[in-house]
Design an enzyme around this catalytic site. Structure first.
Site, PDB file in Angstrom:
ATOM      1  N   LYS A 160      -1.314  -0.700  -5.899  1.00  0.00           N
ATOM      2  CA  LYS A 160      -2.069  -1.092  -7.098  1.00  0.00           C
ATOM      3  C   LYS A 160      -2.062  -0.028  -8.191  1.00  0.00           C
ATOM      4  O   LYS A 160      -2.335  -0.339  -9.339  1.00  0.00           O
ATOM      5  CB  LYS A 160      -3.494  -1.502  -6.742  1.00  0.00           C
ATOM      6  CG  LYS A 160      -4.401  -0.425  -6.276  1.00  0.00           C
ATOM      7  CD  LYS A 160      -5.789  -1.012  -6.038  1.00  0.00           C
ATOM      8  CE  LYS A 160      -6.664  -0.017  -5.321  1.00  0.00           C
ATOM      9  NZ  LYS A 160      -7.895  -0.598  -4.838  1.00  0.00           N
TER      10      LYS A 160
ATOM     11  N   ALA B   6       0.229   5.668   5.204  1.00  0.00           N
ATOM     12  CA  ALA B   6       1.016   4.821   6.096  1.00  0.00           C
ATOM     13  C   ALA B   6       2.166   4.152   5.339  1.00  0.00           C
ATOM     14  O   ALA B   6       3.310   4.172   5.794  1.00  0.00           O
ATOM     15  CB  ALA B   6       0.107   3.778   6.747  1.00  0.00           C
TER      16      ALA B   6
ATOM     17  N   GLY C   8       0.823  -1.208   0.000  1.00  0.00           N
ATOM     18  CA  GLY C   8       0.000   0.000   0.000  1.00  0.00           C
ATOM     19  C   GLY C   8       0.855   1.255   0.000  1.00  0.00           C
ATOM     20  O   GLY C   8       1.708   1.427   0.871  1.00  0.00           O
TER      21      GLY C   8
ATOM     22  N   GLU D 148     -17.870  16.710   5.334  1.00  0.00           N
ATOM     23  CA  GLU D 148     -16.946  17.422   4.439  1.00  0.00           C
ATOM     24  C   GLU D 148     -17.480  17.414   3.004  1.00  0.00           C
ATOM     25  O   GLU D 148     -17.320  18.380   2.266  1.00  0.00           O
ATOM     26  CB  GLU D 148     -15.548  16.804   4.518  1.00  0.00           C
ATOM     27  CG  GLU D 148     -14.882  17.058   5.878  1.00  0.00           C
ATOM     28  CD  GLU D 148     -13.367  16.979   5.856  1.00  0.00           C
ATOM     29  OE1 GLU D 148     -12.829  16.175   5.069  1.00  0.00           O
ATOM     30  OE2 GLU D 148     -12.719  17.717   6.614  1.00  0.00           O
TER      31      GLU D 148
END
Ligand SMILES: Cc1cc2nc3c(=O)[nH]c(=O)nc-3n(C[C@H](O)[C@H](O)[C@H](O)COP(=O)(O)OP(=O)(O)OC[C@H]3O[C@@H](n4cnc5c(N)ncnc54)[C@H](O)[C@@H]3O)c2cc1C
Length: 392
Positions: free
Chosen positions: A35, A13, A9, A165
């Site tokens: 990805k 993080a 990923g 938001e």
């Protein structure tokens, strides 16, 4: 023999772990698997979903930002063969690792409510944000020939952070759509349907009520204490109450990546409870961080919320602990102190409670600027991940 660290990923993080590991010059091969070839700021997806920002405003090419020493594989992780230390990929050969950092992030959560997948749209990456925008614009454009009032009714399901938001961004965008599609003034309506009684409970009462007033003053109808029981084509149901609308956007919450349950982790909503040093029990070579991890907060006894701010702090801790393991030193526990909470209400407004240097509360137009500052300081060392990586 040089060890291999596989980082899954390239979100907040994952990129931050890679950045810290390269900063520390660890003696290991680092492989980042993502990805897409680009990183996107998940915290700004709602702006792309309504068209206030373009994908290029919130994304950058990962390879160009990574040091040459880091290997990048652009492919989707399908599962992890944890016993044999192999990451299974959609297109490429499996990748073997000595240490794993799983930072695969979040997906939308339907909570098993009937009709959500079929009749509503959610956004958790650039493609799905663009799909939301295309659906809104297609439906509004159709009104010229359909004259169906429901083509002008937008239903936002959920008034959590993302929903609120999103409402702020819609306020900004609606006048433009009204002009663009020659719609009647005030024709586009927005209803937000929320199960909880209190909106933005993580903020002090005066800020959350100011945010609600701001939204309602701008024409948004907020239905709190209204649990959604079903989503149908063209309406949302809360028991016997029906809210009609042909634009239904689902923002009720997120779960971790489906790769978690596909890899046999013991999990809840695709989140794995980790040890205090962010490793997985009985798998001392695996770290889980960000939105796939349920991290205990020793002070409250509860789990930390899943936010970008906390994901980045976990990445720092995981990288330090990896460096310690490689050196044969003990690991340290994760601790987090929040910079604060900022909720934007479109580009020009918002509410914020800042915890650093005393407890500060802000509302109104200053918050747009504040969001940048907080983001730059903590998460957004996020907005500048690219620069951070480059300026090692
Ligand atoms: C609209 C919105 C606004 C938000 N605003 C804020 C905010 O203001 N402040 C805040 O702190 N938090 C905010 N959050 C929460 C924050 O975005 C998440 O907590 C944060 O993105 C988690 O970071 P992560 O690195 O764990 O996951 P992500 O940022 O989701 O990154 C995961 C990465 O993994 C990649 N990936 C996913 N699946 C695979 C796969 N199978 N194979 C390979 N790669 C894969 C993805 O492409 C992505 O690059 C917001 C969230 C949303 C949706």
């Amino acid at each position: 023999m040089v060890k291999t660290i596989a980082v899954l990923g390239g979100g907040y993080a994952g990129l931050r772990v890679v950045k810290c590991l390269t900063h520390k010059k660890v003696d290991a091969r680092i492989i980042l698997i993502n990805k897409n070839k680009y990183h996107y700021e998940s915290t700004q997806l709602h702006e792309v979903a309504v068209g206030n920002k373009e994908p290029s405003d919130i994304s950058f090419d990962i390879r160009a930002a990574l040091p040459d020493s880091v290997d990048l594989i652009v492919d989707a992780v399908t599962s992890i063969d944890r016993e044999n230390h192999r990451v299974m990929l959609q297109e490429s050969d499996p990748v073997e690792y000595d240490y794993l950092v799983n930072a695969l992030g979040f997906e939308s959560e339907s909570f098993g409510i009937k009709g959500v997948a079929e009749h509503s749209l959610s956004f958790n990456d650039i493609d799905s944000a663009l799909a939301v925008r295309a659906h809104i614009e297609r439906t509004l454009a159709r009104y010229a020939t359909s004259h169906d009032q429901n083509d002008l009714h937008i239903l936002v399901c959920g008034a959590g952070f993302t929903g609120i938001e999103l409402l702020g961004e819609l306020i900004e965008r609606i006048p433009e759509w009204t002009r663009q599609y020659s719609l009647p003034e005030g024709g586009i309506t927005v209803d937000c349907i929320e199960a909880g009684k209190k909106i933005l409970p993580m903020l002090p009462e005066n800020l959350s009520s100011w945010a609600v007033k701001y939204l309602t003053d701008h024409g948004i109808k907020i239905h709190s204490g209204t649990p959604i029981t079903e989503v149908r084509a063209g309406s949302v149901l809360s028991n016997d109450t029906e809210f009609p609308g042909n634009i239904i956007i689902w923002t009720t919450g997120v779960q971790g990546s489906h790769v978690i349950c596909d890899s046999g982790y013991s999990q809840k909503r695709n989140r794995v409870v980790v040890e205090n040093d962010l490793r997985v029990k009985d798998h001392p070579d695996e770290f889980l961080i960000g939105d796939v991890a349920a991290v205990p907060d020793p002070d409250s006894g509860r789990f930390y919320p899943t936010t970008a701010q906390i994901a980045v702090a976990q990445a720092d801790c995981a990288a330090s602990n990896l460096a310690a393991l490689l050196d044969g030193r003990p690991t340290s526990d994760f601790h987090f102190s929040s910079v604060g909470t900022v909720c934007s209400l479109g580009p020009g407004s918002g509410v914020a409670a800042i915890d650093e240097l005393g407890h500060w509360k802000f509302k109104g137009h200053k918050v747009g600027l504040l969001k940048r500052i907080v983001n730059d300081r903590s998460v957004l060392e996020l907005a500048h991940v690219k620069e951070m990586l480059a300026s090692r």
